[in-house]
Design an enzyme around this catalytic site. Sequence first.
Site, PDB file in Angstrom:
ATOM      1  N   GLY A 223      29.771  91.309  77.572  1.00 33.24           N
ATOM      2  CA  GLY A 223      28.402  90.963  77.952  1.00 33.24           C
ATOM      3  C   GLY A 223      27.679  92.131  78.593  1.00 33.24           C
ATOM      4  O   GLY A 223      26.796  91.955  79.431  1.00 33.24           O
ATOM      5  N   LEU A 224      28.057  93.349  78.210  1.00 33.22           N
ATOM      6  CA  LEU A 224      27.423  94.535  78.793  1.00 33.22           C
ATOM      7  C   LEU A 224      26.521  95.233  77.769  1.00 33.22           C
ATOM      8  O   LEU A 224      26.231  96.418  77.877  1.00 33.22           O
ATOM      9  CB  LEU A 224      28.495  95.493  79.341  1.00 33.22           C
ATOM     10  CG  LEU A 224      29.398  94.882  80.424  1.00 33.22           C
ATOM     11  CD1 LEU A 224      30.501  95.850  80.829  1.00 33.22           C
ATOM     12  CD2 LEU A 224      28.584  94.470  81.656  1.00 33.22           C
ATOM     13  N   SER A 225      26.096  94.470  76.777  1.00 32.84           N
ATOM     14  CA  SER A 225      25.073  94.918  75.817  1.00 32.84           C
ATOM     15  C   SER A 225      25.479  96.098  74.952  1.00 32.84           C
ATOM     16  O   SER A 225      24.731  97.066  74.789  1.00 32.84           O
ATOM     17  CB  SER A 225      23.767  95.255  76.533  1.00 32.84           C
ATOM     18  OG  SER A 225      23.247  94.119  77.118  1.00 32.84           O
TER      19      SER A 225
ATOM     20  N   SER B 228      31.354 104.022  61.831  1.00 33.37           N
ATOM     21  CA  SER B 228      31.658 103.718  63.234  1.00 33.37           C
ATOM     22  C   SER B 228      33.077 104.157  63.527  1.00 33.37           C
ATOM     23  O   SER B 228      34.000 103.824  62.777  1.00 33.37           O
ATOM     24  CB  SER B 228      31.538 102.212  63.488  1.00 33.37           C
ATOM     25  OG  SER B 228      32.199 101.884  64.702  1.00 33.37           O
TER      26      SER B 228
ATOM     27  N   SER C 118      25.553  95.929  71.827  1.00 31.14           N
ATOM     28  CA  SER C 118      24.655  95.947  70.656  1.00 31.14           C
ATOM     29  C   SER C 118      23.328  96.615  70.984  1.00 31.14           C
ATOM     30  O   SER C 118      22.805  97.388  70.174  1.00 31.14           O
ATOM     31  CB  SER C 118      24.456  94.545  70.099  1.00 31.14           C
ATOM     32  OG  SER C 118      24.101  93.649  71.114  1.00 31.14           O
TER      33      SER C 118
ATOM     34  N   GLY D 284      32.600  92.606  73.984  1.00 28.87           N
ATOM     35  CA  GLY D 284      32.599  91.196  74.354  1.00 28.87           C
ATOM     36  C   GLY D 284      32.472  90.948  75.846  1.00 28.87           C
ATOM     37  O   GLY D 284      32.636  89.830  76.317  1.00 28.87           O
TER      38      GLY D 284
ATOM     39  N   HIS E  81      18.102  85.080  82.319  1.00 27.22           N
ATOM     40  CA  HIS E  81      17.376  84.130  81.462  1.00 27.22           C
ATOM     41  C   HIS E  81      15.912  84.012  81.889  1.00 27.22           C
ATOM     42  O   HIS E  81      15.294  82.963  81.739  1.00 27.22           O
ATOM     43  CB  HIS E  81      18.072  82.760  81.436  1.00 27.22           C
ATOM     44  CG  HIS E  81      19.355  82.794  80.652  1.00 27.22           C
ATOM     45  ND1 HIS E  81      19.398  82.655  79.286  1.00 27.22           N
ATOM     46  CD2 HIS E  81      20.625  83.013  81.057  1.00 27.22           C
ATOM     47  CE1 HIS E  81      20.654  82.758  78.877  1.00 27.22           C
ATOM     48  NE2 HIS E  81      21.416  82.985  79.922  1.00 27.22           N
TER      49      HIS E  81
ATOM     50  N   ASP F 136      17.850  93.838  77.561  1.00 25.91           N
ATOM     51  CA  ASP F 136      18.966  94.746  77.277  1.00 25.91           C
ATOM     52  C   ASP F 136      18.483  96.055  76.652  1.00 25.91           C
ATOM     53  O   ASP F 136      18.909  97.143  77.029  1.00 25.91           O
ATOM     54  CB  ASP F 136      19.978  94.071  76.336  1.00 25.91           C
ATOM     55  CG  ASP F 136      20.429  92.717  76.855  1.00 25.91           C
ATOM     56  OD1 ASP F 136      20.205  92.436  78.050  1.00 25.91           O
ATOM     57  OD2 ASP F 136      20.988  91.934  76.068  1.00 25.91           O
TER      58      ASP F 136
ATOM     59  N   TYR G  80      22.191  79.728  73.473  1.00 23.80           N
ATOM     60  CA  TYR G  80      21.119  80.631  73.919  1.00 23.80           C
ATOM     61  C   TYR G  80      19.785  80.175  73.322  1.00 23.80           C
ATOM     62  O   TYR G  80      18.785  80.043  74.024  1.00 23.80           O
ATOM     63  CB  TYR G  80      21.458  82.066  73.495  1.00 23.80           C
ATOM     64  CG  TYR G  80      20.498  83.104  74.021  1.00 23.80           C
ATOM     65  CD1 TYR G  80      20.721  83.714  75.254  1.00 23.80           C
ATOM     66  CD2 TYR G  80      19.365  83.469  73.303  1.00 23.80           C
ATOM     67  CE1 TYR G  80      19.845  84.670  75.744  1.00 23.80           C
ATOM     68  CE2 TYR G  80      18.483  84.415  73.787  1.00 23.80           C
ATOM     69  CZ  TYR G  80      18.730  85.022  74.997  1.00 23.80           C
ATOM     70  OH  TYR G  80      17.855  85.966  75.491  1.00 23.80           O
TER      71      TYR G  80
HETATM   72  C1  GLA Z   1      21.299  88.175  76.865  1.00 19.44           C
HETATM   73  C2  GLA Z   1      20.002  88.542  76.158  1.00 19.44           C
HETATM   74  C3  GLA Z   1      18.943  89.016  77.150  1.00 19.44           C
HETATM   75  C4  GLA Z   1      18.783  88.040  78.315  1.00 19.44           C
HETATM   76  C5  GLA Z   1      20.149  87.658  78.885  1.00 19.44           C
HETATM   77  C6  GLA Z   1      20.054  86.587  79.928  1.00 19.44           C
HETATM   78  O1  GLA Z   1      21.883  89.310  77.409  1.00 19.44           O
HETATM   79  O2  GLA Z   1      20.231  89.554  75.207  1.00 19.44           O
HETATM   80  O3  GLA Z   1      17.717  89.235  76.503  1.00 19.44           O
HETATM   81  O4  GLA Z   1      18.065  86.910  77.916  1.00 19.44           O
HETATM   82  O5  GLA Z   1      21.037  87.212  77.878  1.00 19.44           O
HETATM   83  O6  GLA Z   1      19.385  87.054  81.055  1.00 19.44           O
END
Ligand code: GLA
Length: 374
Positions: free
Chosen positions: A117-119, A64, A121, A115, A31, A165, A217
Amino acid sequence: MRVAEAFQAAFGHEPEGTWHAPGRVNLIGEHTDYNNGFVLPFAVPWGVTTAVRRRTDGTVRLLSLQASGGPQVITELDRAQGWARYAAGVLWAFERAGHAVGGADIAIDGDVPQGAGLSSSAALEVSVATALNDLHGLGVSPIDLALLAQKAENDFVGMPCGIMDQAASALCEEGHALFLDCRSLGTRAVPLDLAAEGLELMIIDTGVHHELADGQYARRRADCEGAAERLGVESLRDVTDLAAALSVLEGDERKRTQHVVTENHRVEALIGLLRAGAAREIGALLNASHLSLRDQFEVSCPELDVAVESALRGGARGARMTGGGFGGSAIALVPAGGAGRVRQEVEQAYERHGWAAPRVFPEVTPAPGARRLT
Ligand code: GLA
């Protein structure tokens, strides 16, 4: 390759090439990105592979391998649904930046744990962006591709994320973490060979994603912006006297500021330890980051806290939630050979709470960033 075969089967011709972009895990610097601060993510070995062929008729067809049903055929980008919005958003962002990319047939195949939280997207966006950039010979630099992908996510998909990300997906290097100064957008590859120091990094996916997370967020961003405004600085990155800043702030703004400013210090301290070959000593910084995210930034949740606490009980040298929070994953720094005990301790704790077992990924090492495959 699976995605090329699926492309051929769905669209009736071969792709012009295939590209891969990874997801990311953040070692520290949470953050901080939308506060112009510091982050230190690295690319995970999972990502999105994209097969593309350009079209001259302006039509976009999106397939996809992870979604049921056939391709989405869209003549207006705004009609894209669900996952396809991330790809359509990239096409939209290219057009908006003055790059005429026209139509395309696009097939994607992703293996980032969903889901967690490993990006996943960002991996999708950067994979498609890298493909179109190469095919059209646009010469957009990796950091500008990341900014373009972030624009797609912010303004087309509607998630107000920072730059971490997408930058991680576009710019990471194998065997390295990526130090990113989110104000200057300057980067440095920081060697990260934990095994050489008798350590390993484990990802613990809690398997939960709490409701309202996205609204939270945006609220955290607003708290930070409010605090910066009250302090008369452009962003919380610019706070140079934390005690003075805290003495004029109250409530949530005060807590958020304390987290962001101390987290930036932790990123710098952690890089210092890595450069000194002292990765065994970064555990305290990981722990402090978690406590600050839990108590000051208030983005943790019971499942993340239990993962962190039980990992430490099981012998981890340090652990913290990673990513946006409210679910997703925690990371644990574990002495080589100690992963089994940590895992057992975490699984038992989850069982005691009556929660489904978390997914555990041991020995996660830094993978390469976005690249062309074929
Ligand atoms: C998500 C957001 C990022 C970052 C993190 C927190 O992953 O996509 O840009 O803000 O939360 O560090």
